[in-house]
Design a protein around this motif. Structure first.
Motif, PDB file in Angstrom:
ATOM      1  N   ALA A  26      36.515 -53.674  60.064  1.00 45.87           N
ATOM      2  CA  ALA A  26      36.907 -53.016  58.817  1.00 45.87           C
ATOM      3  C   ALA A  26      35.813 -52.053  58.384  1.00 45.87           C
ATOM      4  O   ALA A  26      34.622 -52.341  58.526  1.00 45.87           O
ATOM      5  N   LYS A  27      36.248 -50.885  57.852  1.00 44.26           N
ATOM      6  CA  LYS A  27      35.309 -49.922  57.287  1.00 44.26           C
ATOM      7  C   LYS A  27      35.022 -50.315  55.838  1.00 44.26           C
ATOM      8  O   LYS A  27      35.946 -50.593  55.072  1.00 44.26           O
ATOM      9  N   VAL A  28      33.739 -50.339  55.477  1.00 46.63           N
ATOM     10  CA  VAL A  28      33.343 -50.704  54.108  1.00 46.63           C
ATOM     11  C   VAL A  28      32.316 -49.690  53.619  1.00 46.63           C
ATOM     12  O   VAL A  28      31.187 -49.647  54.118  1.00 46.63           O
ATOM     13  N   PHE A  29      32.721 -48.876  52.663  1.00 43.84           N
ATOM     14  CA  PHE A  29      31.832 -47.870  52.077  1.00 43.84           C
ATOM     15  C   PHE A  29      31.290 -48.404  50.753  1.00 43.84           C
ATOM     16  O   PHE A  29      32.046 -48.881  49.906  1.00 43.84           O
ATOM     17  N   THR A  30      29.973 -48.337  50.565  1.00 44.62           N
ATOM     18  CA  THR A  30      29.355 -48.833  49.342  1.00 44.62           C
ATOM     19  C   THR A  30      28.423 -47.778  48.773  1.00 44.62           C
ATOM     20  O   THR A  30      27.561 -47.251  49.481  1.00 44.62           O
ATOM     21  N   LYS A  31      28.600 -47.454  47.493  1.00 50.25           N
ATOM     22  CA  LYS A  31      27.720 -46.529  46.769  1.00 50.25           C
ATOM     23  C   LYS A  31      27.109 -47.282  45.600  1.00 50.25           C
ATOM     24  O   LYS A  31      27.805 -47.646  44.648  1.00 50.25           O
ATOM     25  N   LYS A  32      25.801 -47.524  45.693  1.00 50.56           N
ATOM     26  CA  LYS A  32      25.139 -48.383  44.704  1.00 50.56           C
ATOM     27  C   LYS A  32      25.079 -47.753  43.313  1.00 50.56           C
ATOM     28  O   LYS A  32      25.295 -48.414  42.317  1.00 50.56           O
ATOM     29  N   ASN A  50      25.555 -62.069  39.667  1.00 54.02           N
ATOM     30  CA  ASN A  50      24.594 -62.708  38.776  1.00 54.02           C
ATOM     31  C   ASN A  50      23.710 -61.676  38.081  1.00 54.02           C
ATOM     32  O   ASN A  50      23.322 -60.672  38.685  1.00 54.02           O
ATOM     33  N   PRO A  51      23.351 -61.917  36.830  1.00 54.36           N
ATOM     34  CA  PRO A  51      22.467 -60.981  36.108  1.00 54.36           C
ATOM     35  C   PRO A  51      21.084 -60.953  36.729  1.00 54.36           C
ATOM     36  O   PRO A  51      20.577 -61.959  37.208  1.00 54.36           O
ATOM     37  N   LEU A  52      20.488 -59.771  36.717  1.00 53.74           N
ATOM     38  CA  LEU A  52      19.158 -59.579  37.283  1.00 53.74           C
ATOM     39  C   LEU A  52      18.234 -59.047  36.209  1.00 53.74           C
ATOM     40  O   LEU A  52      18.629 -58.233  35.373  1.00 53.74           O
ATOM     41  N   PRO A  56      25.459 -56.745  36.770  1.00 51.96           N
ATOM     42  CA  PRO A  56      26.001 -55.830  37.785  1.00 51.96           C
ATOM     43  C   PRO A  56      27.495 -55.611  37.576  1.00 51.96           C
ATOM     44  O   PRO A  56      28.212 -56.498  37.110  1.00 51.96           O
ATOM     45  N   MET A  57      27.945 -54.411  37.919  1.00 45.94           N
ATOM     46  CA  MET A  57      29.373 -54.071  37.778  1.00 45.94           C
ATOM     47  C   MET A  57      29.871 -53.502  39.097  1.00 45.94           C
ATOM     48  O   MET A  57      29.115 -52.873  39.846  1.00 45.94           O
ATOM     49  N   LEU A  58      31.161 -53.710  39.367  1.00 46.45           N
ATOM     50  CA  LEU A  58      31.731 -53.329  40.659  1.00 46.45           C
ATOM     51  C   LEU A  58      33.113 -52.695  40.464  1.00 46.45           C
ATOM     52  O   LEU A  58      33.882 -53.123  39.611  1.00 46.45           O
ATOM     53  N   VAL A  59      33.373 -51.663  41.275  1.00 45.22           N
ATOM     54  CA  VAL A  59      34.707 -51.063  41.370  1.00 45.22           C
ATOM     55  C   VAL A  59      35.092 -51.038  42.847  1.00 45.22           C
ATOM     56  O   VAL A  59      34.333 -50.524  43.681  1.00 45.22           O
ATOM     57  N   VAL A  60      36.242 -51.601  43.173  1.00 42.20           N
ATOM     58  CA  VAL A  60      36.731 -51.646  44.554  1.00 42.20           C
ATOM     59  C   VAL A  60      37.995 -50.811  44.652  1.00 42.20           C
ATOM     60  O   VAL A  60      38.969 -51.048  43.908  1.00 42.20           O
ATOM     61  N   GLY A  61      37.993 -49.812  45.545  1.00 49.36           N
ATOM     62  CA  GLY A  61      39.148 -48.936  45.701  1.00 49.36           C
ATOM     63  C   GLY A  61      39.455 -48.651  47.156  1.00 49.36           C
ATOM     64  O   GLY A  61      38.855 -49.237  48.069  1.00 49.36           O
ATOM     65  N   HIS A  62      40.361 -47.718  47.391  1.00 48.15           N
ATOM     66  CA  HIS A  62      40.782 -47.349  48.746  1.00 48.15           C
ATOM     67  C   HIS A  62      39.794 -46.361  49.340  1.00 48.15           C
ATOM     68  O   HIS A  62      39.495 -45.318  48.737  1.00 48.15           O
ATOM     69  N   LEU A  63      39.322 -46.651  50.547  1.00 48.04           N
ATOM     70  CA  LEU A  63      38.370 -45.768  51.214  1.00 48.04           C
ATOM     71  C   LEU A  63      38.995 -44.409  51.524  1.00 48.04           C
ATOM     72  O   LEU A  63      38.359 -43.363  51.334  1.00 48.04           O
ATOM     73  N   SER A  64      40.227 -44.388  51.991  1.00 43.40           N
ATOM     74  CA  SER A  64      40.870 -43.116  52.349  1.00 43.40           C
ATOM     75  C   SER A  64      41.014 -42.209  51.132  1.00 43.40           C
ATOM     76  O   SER A  64      40.829 -40.988  51.226  1.00 43.40           O
ATOM     77  N   LYS A  85      35.205 -43.315  25.916  1.00 40.81           N
ATOM     78  CA  LYS A  85      33.838 -43.167  25.434  1.00 40.81           C
ATOM     79  C   LYS A  85      32.851 -44.063  26.184  1.00 40.81           C
ATOM     80  O   LYS A  85      31.644 -44.004  25.958  1.00 40.81           O
ATOM     81  N   GLU A  86      33.345 -44.921  27.035  1.00 42.05           N
ATOM     82  CA  GLU A  86      32.501 -45.856  27.758  1.00 42.05           C
ATOM     83  C   GLU A  86      31.935 -45.205  29.023  1.00 42.05           C
ATOM     84  O   GLU A  86      32.664 -44.560  29.781  1.00 42.05           O
ATOM     85  N   LYS A  87      30.632 -45.353  29.229  1.00 40.93           N
ATOM     86  CA  LYS A  87      29.970 -44.821  30.419  1.00 40.93           C
ATOM     87  C   LYS A  87      29.023 -45.875  30.984  1.00 40.93           C
ATOM     88  O   LYS A  87      28.598 -46.785  30.281  1.00 40.93           O
ATOM     89  N   GLY A  88      28.685 -45.712  32.252  1.00 45.22           N
ATOM     90  CA  GLY A  88      27.739 -46.648  32.857  1.00 45.22           C
ATOM     91  C   GLY A  88      27.555 -46.397  34.335  1.00 45.22           C
ATOM     92  O   GLY A  88      28.151 -45.485  34.917  1.00 45.22           O
ATOM     93  N   THR A  89      26.711 -47.242  34.929  1.00 46.40           N
ATOM     94  CA  THR A  89      26.442 -47.176  36.367  1.00 46.40           C
ATOM     95  C   THR A  89      27.107 -48.366  37.035  1.00 46.40           C
ATOM     96  O   THR A  89      27.049 -49.487  36.530  1.00 46.40           O
ATOM     97  N   VAL A  90      27.715 -48.113  38.181  1.00 45.64           N
ATOM     98  CA  VAL A  90      28.513 -49.145  38.820  1.00 45.64           C
ATOM     99  C   VAL A  90      28.345 -49.063  40.327  1.00 45.64           C
ATOM    100  O   VAL A  90      27.994 -48.001  40.867  1.00 45.64           O
TER     101      VAL A  90
END
Length: 976
Positions: free
Chosen positions: A637-643, A740-742, A770-778, A651-656
């Motif tokens: 499986a292809k897994v792309f990760t952007k930290k 887990n919180p760091l 930490p926050m995560l968004v999982v989507g379609h690679l294509s 109005k909500e913003k952040g790093t994910v």
């Protein structure tokens, strides 16, 4: 002598009891003496493995010991010569001998100042070349070089010129010619030295330990014969000796634990010697840092072994006490008679001390050898009750093992003397009264020891839970936290206290059962209920013993299974799949420092250039299909990760952290423990499969930014435009992602874990969720950018890592990174502390079962032999043999059966309460998935099997003994 004969006769009379006591003593001594043996053996293995790993990481041999001195003008020439000669003798005769290890290499290197050299033939066209070089020599060099050109230098001058060789790059750098002569052009040189270049050399072998320095370090050196250098430079001082170094490589594979102290002492003494003699010195030993850390590792491992063995030791101590108590019970009449006839307490105790010394002496001689055998068994453990054919531990008896054995003998003998001390308080009249009244409270119940033990253990449980709660709330990392001995002592106290507390209540339950059906009970069961209900102290010893041993065994099994399982799941979760690898991607990014100060050109022109926006790097995707065709690969499986992706939702913003996947391939390849998500893992993948813009977001992101299913958000990263996504689901865990919180501010973390410290830390914002968004690679590749991704791989069950590696090599696939979860699991199982847990827990479980069986059988055989008269009378009264057997079965079920049931319940309860506390010995923030207590059905099955065999064997033996009872002998015995 008469006393000794009397003691020997008494021991022969009670031979089975004495042999049982001896068995317990030998096992106790063997267990205790195995600790230093095992500690030494496992640290020995760890030492060699760590030094091998250090060599791999540093690309330098770990057994190197190198020191060098630089001679300054402050030291007079004659003094310098003498000090160098003395240093040679010190290194050769003192230092090398003190290691007491085979030397793989020993090299002395000398060098002079650098001089300017010109051709002797002034007519040569290179006479104006500026060449500067020193004269150097290495002892034994000829055997470790190969000639590229020419020959090796002679030890004597030829036609007044000294012969020298150079390395290949030195020939170019110094612009030398083989066969030409050069002389020093310097008025400071005492002797106008002429050198003939006779050859060019290279290493004979690049894995030869002879070479401490790379050949490039001799690019400005003329290498002459060592014998000539010693005579002309060191002794005659034709030129000034400027530096000298001594290099040795010891065979670290032969290192033992006692070699560590010698190595460190050698380093310190050598450093002190050279510091007192020379002003400028340098000393290096790559393995020193690893070796100095072993004292802390040894202390930590020793503490852990003691901690692991605490429950088994308590169980063995109780076994010794129980057997000694059985012996004393059979001799209480004798003790009471001796006391009534004037024997002092000291005389009686001394008789038992002699008896204990005889048995203890045998245990002391045999125990350490039993410990040696136990250690070999520990080394083969690969998990709880799992053994493999791994390399045998280097186990050997040492002085410390016998020292520990002696301590164990002394403590064990003291345990066996306690019943004697208690028995001496009764007179002959009191003893007869006690035999007639067996319904009194035991020592444990009379003084409330059970309540005290439970109170201590529950307070310990409360303390552990509070500490763990504070660390998890603040995201504290306990990387260096040592194993707390109380993690094993407190559960053992809980098991003991709970067993005694249940047995305080149990007689009342038996009496209640008797009263409820006394009108209907058959004679056999009626007599059994009366016997058990009216004589609770008679059965208490065996019931406590069985319940404690079985509960201890079950706790050991659960603790070991839990630690192993959580360690394995942690590796699998963090990796995401069996294999995670990164391919090499071609790109058009400019080389580093292009156009910078180091790139050439006019600095003024560089400053005039207007800064331009960074060019977007274009990547070329490597072929993916060959990976799916690798040997051993089941799915990929292809897994792309952007930290560091950025998102905004209103109005909500952040790093994910952004992850792109192909849902079908990912679902077949990735690993996730069942039960972590509200729904099955594949349900979430199926949910988002229908919409290319669908994403899953983490629970932390939904809570902190008030997002819900159906909301729209935009995600981007540096150089990439924002792209719209739609929330289709909320998840709390995902393969390879740590929720887990760091801590972001380390200074906020105090050294204590008290609630006040936690409050102070919480006030200073240090925890990042930490926050995560999982989507379609294509979808990401089409709308955002094509960037390198990882390839996750699920291996076939029968496939090996070696097959995969060989297939990658055969297909010449360019891999830049590869993480193999299977190899990580193997490395974790070879960790000395996990080895200790598996080995000692397995050993404790086996010892618990063996001792439990021996104690059970011993107690009931002796109990039956003491009740021959009772059974004889019952038979004379008309009770059939079948009814007697039913009485025994009922008695067994009400005592041993109940004790076994109590032990299983207490063992399960202890595991559920205390096994989660083992998180305190692990990294709290990196323990994902969450710690889970494991109960393996195989352990329960083994326990049930052992219990069945134990009860069946006991009933068979007791039935056989009953069948041999002769009524007339029993009645005659009663008359006597």
């Amino acid at each position: 002598m008469a006393i000794l004969v009397m003691i020997m006769r008494k021991m022969i009379k009670n031979k089975w009891l004495e042999l049982s006591l001896l068995l317990g003593l030998i096992i106790s001594v063997g267990l205790v003496s195995s600790m230093p043996i095992y500690t030494s053996a496992i640290l020995q293995r760890l030492l060699i493995k760590d030094l091998e790993q250090l060599q791999t990481n540093n690309q330098q041999y770990s057994g190197i010991f190198w020191n060098s001195v630089y001679l300054t003008g402050e030291m007079k020439p004659e003094q310098a010569k003498q000090e160098i000669v003395d240093a040679d003798a010190y290194m050769r005769d003192v230092v090398a001998q003190r290691f007491q290890l085979p030397l793989k290499a020993y090299v002395t290197e000398r060098s002079t100042d650098s001089w300017k050299w010109i051709p002797v033939d002034a007519s040569r066209n290179d006479s104006k070349v500026n060449r500067t070089a020193n004269i150097a020599a290495l002892s034994g060099m000829d055997a470790h070089v190969r000639l590229i050109d020419g020959r090796l230098p002679s030890a004597e001058p030829v036609d007044g010129a000294v012969e020298a060789v150079v390395v290949d790059q030195g020939l170019t750098n110094l612009k030398l010619v083989v066969g030409q002569q050069y002389k020093i052009e310097d008025d400071d040189a005492k002797t106008p030295l002429v050198v003939t270049i006779v050859g060019v050399i290279d290493r004979k072998s690049y894995d030869d330990l002879y070479w401490y320095s790379a050949l490039s370090s001799y690019n400005s050196s003329l290498l002459v014969a060592y014998d000539w250098f010693e005579k002309a430079i060191t002794q005659e001082q034709q030129l000034m000796l400027r530096s000298s170094s001594w290099y040795m490589a010891v065979d670290y594979s032969e290192m033992k634990l006692d070699s560590i102290e010698r190595f460190i002492n050698n380093y310190q003494r050598t450093e002190a010697y050279f510091s007192n003699t020379f002003t400028n010195l340098s000393i290096k030993a790559p393995g020193l840092k690893t070796l100095t850390g072993y004292y802390a590792k040894e202390e930590k491992l020793r503490l852990m072994l003691w901690s692991l063995n605490v429950p088994v030791m308590i169980m063995l101590a109780y076994y010794l006490f129980m057997v000694a108590n059985l012996i004393v019970d059979r001799q209480k009449t004798e003790i009471a008679v001796l006391r009534s006839r004037g024997a002092s307490r000291l005389q009686i105790v001394m008789g038992y001390v002699i008896e204990g010394a005889l048995l203890g002496g045998i245990a002391f001689v045999c125990g350490p050898f039993i410990g040696l055998m136990l250690t070999k068994a520990l080394g083969a453990s690969n998990g709880f009750l799992e053994f493999v054919q791994r390399a045998a531990l280097d186990v050997r008896l040492n002085e410390e093992a016998f020292q520990y054995g002696l301590y164990a003998v002394l403590c064990s003998v003291v345990m066996t003397l306690l019943p004697v001390i208690f028995a001496m308080k009764a007179t002959i009249v009191g003893h007869k009264q006690q035999m007639a009244r067996q319904s009194g409270l035991s020592f444990w119940h009379k003084y409330g020891i059970d309540v005290v033990l439970l109170a201590i253990s529950l307070y310990g449980l409360y303390t552990f839970r509070r500490r763990m709660s504070d660390m998890q709330a603040l995201g504290l990392d306990v990387t260096d936290l040592q194993m707390d001995p109380l993690l094993f002592l407190v559960p053992a106290l809980f098991v003991l206290g709970a067993s005694f507390l249940v047995l305080r209540i149990y007689p009342y339950l038996v009496r209640l059962l008797y009263r409820l059906g006394r009108r209907w009970w058959p004679p056999a069961l009626y007599a059994t209920l009366l016997q058990v209900g009216r004589s609770p102290t008679q059965y208490q010893a065996i019931m406590v013993f069985l319940s404690v041993t079985l509960a201890t065994g079950l706790f050991s099994a659960s603790a070991a299974r839990t630690i192993n399982n959580n360690a394995g799941e942690k590796i699998m979760y963090s990796n995401g799949a069996d294999i995670a690898l990164q391919l090499k991607w071609e790109n058009d990014a400019p080389p580093p420092d292009m156009g910078g100060e180091g790139g050439g050109g006019d600095p003024a022109e560089a400053q005039a250039v207007v800064p331009m926006a960074p060019k977007k790097v274009q990547f070329s995707e490597p072929p993916y299909l060959p990976l799916a065709q690798l040997a051993g690969a089941e799915t990929t499986a292809k897994v792309f990760t952007k930290k560091e992706a950025a998102f905004n939702a209103g109005k909500e913003k952040g790093t994910v952290t952004l992850m792109g996947i192909d849902t079908d391939e990912f679902g077949q390849t990735a690993w996730l423990r069942d039960g972590l998500l509200e729904h099955h893992f594949n349900d979430y993948l199926n949910l988002m499969a229908g919409n290319p813009a669908a994403v899953l977001i983490s629970e932390s992101m939904a809570e902190q930014h008030s997002l819900k299913v159906g909301d729209t958000l935009y995600v981007s990263w540096s150089g990439v435009e924002s792209t719209m996504f739609q929330v289709y689901g909320i998840i709390s865990y995902w393969p390879s992602w740590n929720p887990n919180p760091l801590f972001s501010d380390k200074s906020a973390v105090g050294s204590n874990n008290t609630s006040s410290g936690s409050a102070n830390a919480a006030n200073n914002k240090k925890v990042k969720d930490p926050m995560l968004v999982v989507g379609h690679l294509s979808y990401m590749q089409n709308n955002m950018a094509l960037e390198p991704y990882e390839v996750w791989m699920k291996m076939k069950p029968e496939a090996t890592s070696q097959e995969l590696y060989q297939s990658i090599e055969d297909k010449k696939i360019p891999i830049t990174k590869l993480v193999d979860a299977k190899q990580e699991l193997i490395r974790s199982k070879n960790d000395p502390f996990l080895l200790a847990i598996n080995g000692v827990m397995t050993l404790g479980f086996i010892i618990s079962m063996v001792i439990s069986f021996c104690g059970f059988l011993l107690y009931w055989v002796l109990s039956l032999s003491g009740r021959v008269l009772q059974f004889g009378i019952l038979r004379a009264m008309g009770i059939s043999f079948r009814q007697l057997v039913l009485m025994l079965v009922g008695e067994q079920l009400l005592t041993s059966g109940a004790a076994i049931g109590i032990g299983l319940v207490i063992g399960n309860l202890t595991s559920r309460l205390f096994v989660p506390m083992f998180q305190l010995s692990m990294q709290t923030t990196s323990q994902v998935p969450p710690f889970q207590v494991i109960f393996d059905p195989r352990d329960q099955l083994q326990l049930y099997l052992i219990v069945t065999v134990m009860l069946g064997t006991g009933l068979l033996i007791l039935g056989t003994m009953l069948s041999r009872i002769k009524i007339h002998q029993a009645v005659k015995l009663g008359e006597d």
